[in-house]
Design a protein around this motif. Sequence first.
Motif, PDB file in Angstrom:
ATOM      1  N   CYS A 114       0.844  -1.196   0.000  1.00  0.00           N
ATOM      2  CA  CYS A 114       0.000   0.000   0.000  1.00  0.00           C
ATOM      3  C   CYS A 114       0.885   1.253   0.000  1.00  0.00           C
ATOM      4  CB  CYS A 114      -0.947   0.005   1.205  1.00  0.00           C
ATOM      5  SG  CYS A 114      -2.222  -1.256   1.087  1.00  0.00           S
ATOM      6  N   ALA A 115       1.978   1.199   0.765  1.00  0.00           N
ATOM      7  CA  ALA A 115       2.891   2.352   0.828  1.00  0.00           C
ATOM      8  C   ALA A 115       3.405   2.694  -0.568  1.00  0.00           C
ATOM      9  CB  ALA A 115       4.051   2.038   1.773  1.00  0.00           C
ATOM     10  N   LYS A 116       3.715   1.661  -1.340  1.00  0.00           N
ATOM     11  CA  LYS A 116       4.247   1.894  -2.698  1.00  0.00           C
ATOM     12  C   LYS A 116       3.196   2.542  -3.599  1.00  0.00           C
ATOM     13  CE  LYS A 116       7.683  -1.705  -2.423  1.00  0.00           C
ATOM     14  NZ  LYS A 116       7.771  -3.151  -2.382  1.00  0.00           N
ATOM     15  N   GLY A 121      -1.359   5.233   6.705  1.00  0.00           N
ATOM     16  CA  GLY A 121      -2.309   5.050   7.811  1.00  0.00           C
ATOM     17  C   GLY A 121      -2.084   3.759   8.562  1.00  0.00           C
ATOM     18  N   MET A 122      -1.278   2.844   7.978  1.00  0.00           N
ATOM     19  CA  MET A 122      -1.098   1.540   8.634  1.00  0.00           C
ATOM     20  C   MET A 122       0.353   1.322   9.058  1.00  0.00           C
ATOM     21  SD  MET A 122      -3.680  -1.130   6.921  1.00  0.00           S
ATOM     22  CE  MET A 122      -2.799  -1.432   5.397  1.00  0.00           C
ATOM     23  N   GLU A 123       1.141   2.398   9.074  1.00  0.00           N
ATOM     24  CA  GLU A 123       2.574   2.270   9.387  1.00  0.00           C
ATOM     25  C   GLU A 123       2.820   1.520  10.697  1.00  0.00           C
ATOM     26  OE1 GLU A 123       0.909   4.782   8.274  1.00  0.00           O
ATOM     27  OE2 GLU A 123       2.122   6.321   7.322  1.00  0.00           O
ATOM     28  N   GLY A 124       1.979   1.789  11.713  1.00  0.00           N
ATOM     29  CA  GLY A 124       2.164   1.183  13.032  1.00  0.00           C
ATOM     30  C   GLY A 124       2.028  -0.334  13.002  1.00  0.00           C
ATOM     31  N   LEU A 125       1.382  -0.854  11.935  1.00  0.00           N
ATOM     32  CA  LEU A 125       1.151  -2.310  11.882  1.00  0.00           C
ATOM     33  C   LEU A 125       2.346  -3.058  11.303  1.00  0.00           C
ATOM     34  CD1 LEU A 125      -2.581  -2.373  10.714  1.00  0.00           C
ATOM     35  CD2 LEU A 125      -1.680  -2.837  12.980  1.00  0.00           C
ATOM     36  N   ILE A 126       3.354  -2.313  10.864  1.00  0.00           N
ATOM     37  CA  ILE A 126       4.538  -3.004  10.330  1.00  0.00           C
ATOM     38  C   ILE A 126       5.178  -3.787  11.472  1.00  0.00           C
ATOM     39  CG2 ILE A 126       6.358  -1.223  10.712  1.00  0.00           C
ATOM     40  CD1 ILE A 126       5.781  -3.084   7.431  1.00  0.00           C
ATOM     41  N   GLY A 127       5.557  -5.002  11.188  1.00  0.00           N
ATOM     42  CA  GLY A 127       6.176  -5.819  12.251  1.00  0.00           C
ATOM     43  C   GLY A 127       5.161  -6.660  13.012  1.00  0.00           C
ATOM     44  N   VAL A 128       3.865  -6.454  12.765  1.00  0.00           N
ATOM     45  CA  VAL A 128       2.873  -7.362  13.362  1.00  0.00           C
ATOM     46  C   VAL A 128       2.801  -8.575  12.428  1.00  0.00           C
ATOM     47  CG1 VAL A 128       0.468  -7.714  14.036  1.00  0.00           C
ATOM     48  CG2 VAL A 128       1.529  -5.465  14.344  1.00  0.00           C
ATOM     49  N   ALA A 142      -0.855  -1.177  16.908  1.00  0.00           N
ATOM     50  CA  ALA A 142       0.400  -0.813  17.580  1.00  0.00           C
ATOM     51  C   ALA A 142       0.692   0.642  17.248  1.00  0.00           C
ATOM     52  CB  ALA A 142       1.553  -1.698  17.098  1.00  0.00           C
ATOM     53  N   TYR A 143       1.378   1.293  18.163  1.00  0.00           N
ATOM     54  CA  TYR A 143       1.855   2.664  17.958  1.00  0.00           C
ATOM     55  C   TYR A 143       0.752   3.589  17.407  1.00  0.00           C
ATOM     56  CZ  TYR A 143       6.045  -0.142  18.426  1.00  0.00           C
ATOM     57  OH  TYR A 143       6.975  -1.041  18.881  1.00  0.00           O
ATOM     58  N   GLY A 205       7.770   6.644   8.664  1.00  0.00           N
ATOM     59  CA  GLY A 205       6.934   6.121   9.761  1.00  0.00           C
ATOM     60  C   GLY A 205       7.228   4.645  10.009  1.00  0.00           C
ATOM     61  N   ILE A 206       7.370   3.897   8.925  1.00  0.00           N
ATOM     62  CA  ILE A 206       7.650   2.456   9.023  1.00  0.00           C
ATOM     63  C   ILE A 206       9.001   2.241   9.718  1.00  0.00           C
ATOM     64  CG2 ILE A 206       8.340   0.458   7.596  1.00  0.00           C
ATOM     65  CD1 ILE A 206       6.031   1.119   5.711  1.00  0.00           C
ATOM     66  N   ARG A 207       9.996   3.036   9.325  1.00  0.00           N
ATOM     67  CA  ARG A 207      11.339   2.899   9.934  1.00  0.00           C
ATOM     68  C   ARG A 207      11.279   3.147  11.438  1.00  0.00           C
ATOM     69  NH1 ARG A 207      13.764   6.080   5.650  1.00  0.00           N
ATOM     70  NH2 ARG A 207      14.293   4.596   4.028  1.00  0.00           N
ATOM     71  N   ILE A 208      10.555   4.193  11.835  1.00  0.00           N
ATOM     72  CA  ILE A 208      10.471   4.536  13.267  1.00  0.00           C
ATOM     73  C   ILE A 208       9.825   3.375  14.043  1.00  0.00           C
ATOM     74  CG2 ILE A 208       9.329   6.092  14.928  1.00  0.00           C
ATOM     75  CD1 ILE A 208       9.718   8.325  12.802  1.00  0.00           C
ATOM     76  N   CYS A 209       8.730   2.835  13.488  1.00  0.00           N
ATOM     77  CA  CYS A 209       8.037   1.733  14.189  1.00  0.00           C
ATOM     78  C   CYS A 209       8.932   0.502  14.263  1.00  0.00           C
ATOM     79  CB  CYS A 209       6.728   1.391  13.489  1.00  0.00           C
ATOM     80  SG  CYS A 209       5.524   2.708  13.632  1.00  0.00           S
ATOM     81  N   ASN A 210       9.642   0.202  13.177  1.00  0.00           N
ATOM     82  CA  ASN A 210      10.557  -0.950  13.181  1.00  0.00           C
ATOM     83  C   ASN A 210      11.632  -0.793  14.250  1.00  0.00           C
ATOM     84  OD1 ASN A 210       9.689  -2.874  11.350  1.00  0.00           O
ATOM     85  ND2 ASN A 210      10.554  -1.794   9.592  1.00  0.00           N
ATOM     86  N   GLU A 211      12.164   0.418  14.369  1.00  0.00           N
ATOM     87  CA  GLU A 211      13.219   0.655  15.371  1.00  0.00           C
ATOM     88  C   GLU A 211      12.676   0.465  16.784  1.00  0.00           C
ATOM     89  OE1 GLU A 211      14.944   4.492  14.534  1.00  0.00           O
ATOM     90  OE2 GLU A 211      15.579   3.749  12.564  1.00  0.00           O
ATOM     91  N   LYS A 212      11.469   1.009  17.037  1.00  0.00           N
ATOM     92  CA  LYS A 212      10.866   0.861  18.376  1.00  0.00           C
ATOM     93  C   LYS A 212      10.693  -0.618  18.710  1.00  0.00           C
ATOM     94  CE  LYS A 212       8.073   5.078  18.560  1.00  0.00           C
ATOM     95  NZ  LYS A 212       6.723   5.594  18.371  1.00  0.00           N
ATOM     96  N   ARG A 213      10.228  -1.383  17.733  1.00  0.00           N
ATOM     97  CA  ARG A 213       9.995  -2.809  17.955  1.00  0.00           C
ATOM     98  C   ARG A 213      11.305  -3.541  18.251  1.00  0.00           C
ATOM     99  NH1 ARG A 213       5.262  -5.537  16.993  1.00  0.00           N
ATOM    100  NH2 ARG A 213       4.016  -3.867  16.123  1.00  0.00           N
TER     101      ARG A 213
END
Length: 303
Positions: A114-116, A121-128, A142-143, A205-213
């Motif tokens: 979807c990002a591509k 709107g779903m960045e926080g779900l990366i890594g789930v 998440a997030y 946004g995706i990078r930030i969430c990945n780092e937090k995880r």
Amino acid sequence: MRINDSKLIAAIGALGVEYKPGVSLAEKTSLGIGGTSDMLVIQNHDSLPELVRLLRESKAPYRFLGGGSNVLLPDGELPWVILQLARRDPDITFEGNSVLVDCAADLGRTVTTCAKHDLGGMEGLIGVPGTVGGALRMNAGAYGTQIGTHVREVRVFRGSTGRIEILRGPEINFEYRHTSFASDDIMLSVRLELPSKPYSEILQGIRICNEKRRASQPLNQKSAGCIFKNPPGGSAGRMIDELGLKGHHVGDARVSDRHANFFVNAGHATAADMLALIADVRKRVRERYGVELEEEVIVWKDA
Ligand SMILES: Cc1cc2nc3c(=O)[nH]c(=O)nc-3n(C[C@H](O)[C@H](O)[C@H](O)COP(=O)(O)OP(=O)(O)OC[C@H]3O[C@@H](n4cnc5c(N)ncnc54)[C@H](O)[C@@H]3O)c2cc1C
């Protein structure tokens, strides 16, 4: 559960449903726990009403498995036939800001695809981990993001009517790790409505969430994510940590040293080990805080 009725196996095959006998379900779950069962992989969604009718007629209980990242399955031979949706291609199609996604699609890949298309709107779900169907069932989040916010409609097989129906977004209640889908509903596909956003912004946004995880979760160990839901206004992980329970274990079922609400399979944990650890931690939290923790992981109990 083993299907020992050759007529039933033939009828299932005639529907184009793949029959896999004696599957090791530990290999199908992120916890690496679970016994064996026959598995039926549904290639064509429209075969589901007839498949369920056949199983019910044969008195063969069944359960539905998505990506296996939020379940604790029993040891030994399971008392259910396991249903799963086959991956389809394409599993994501775009019409402006509306995205039609097959429920067998991988959630993370859905977010990045979807990002591509400049849809965020779903960045926080990366890594789930897991599937889009599992995320719908759990209202994964998440997030500050939860999938339910973006749901416009869901195509669902309803166990109560035995038919496939379309549910509109407002007809579905999405709460914290809980939805109003019935336990015997099987979600087949979902139409999401996503806001336009530049790819570079979504990627950030995706990078930030990945780092937090990565900084807070034991991602290289077998787990099902958070074992308990957070109680209103509190944090299950903080309470377990304050009790000094990081590293506490029953057999190879262990409270993660990294995140106290992640219980990991540190080797050859059984469902019995994990259930004993869950019960023990819950009891200690109750005694100290007077709070009854509720499981976030779905524990499959006997029918
Ligand atoms: C490392 C790690 C991190 C995690 N982080 C998060 C997080 O940040 N936020 C979060 O919310 N979760 C998190 N989880 C938990 C899990 O990934 C999510 O709950 C995920 O959405 C489950 O999807 P799944 O396909 O794996 O579902 P499964 O585990 O296969 O199934 C979960 C339940 O949903 C049902 N189900 C699955 N698919 C369907 C369908 N199509 N129709 C009907 N019912 C269905 C199953 O029957 C089962 O009862 C994490 C897990 C791990 C291992």
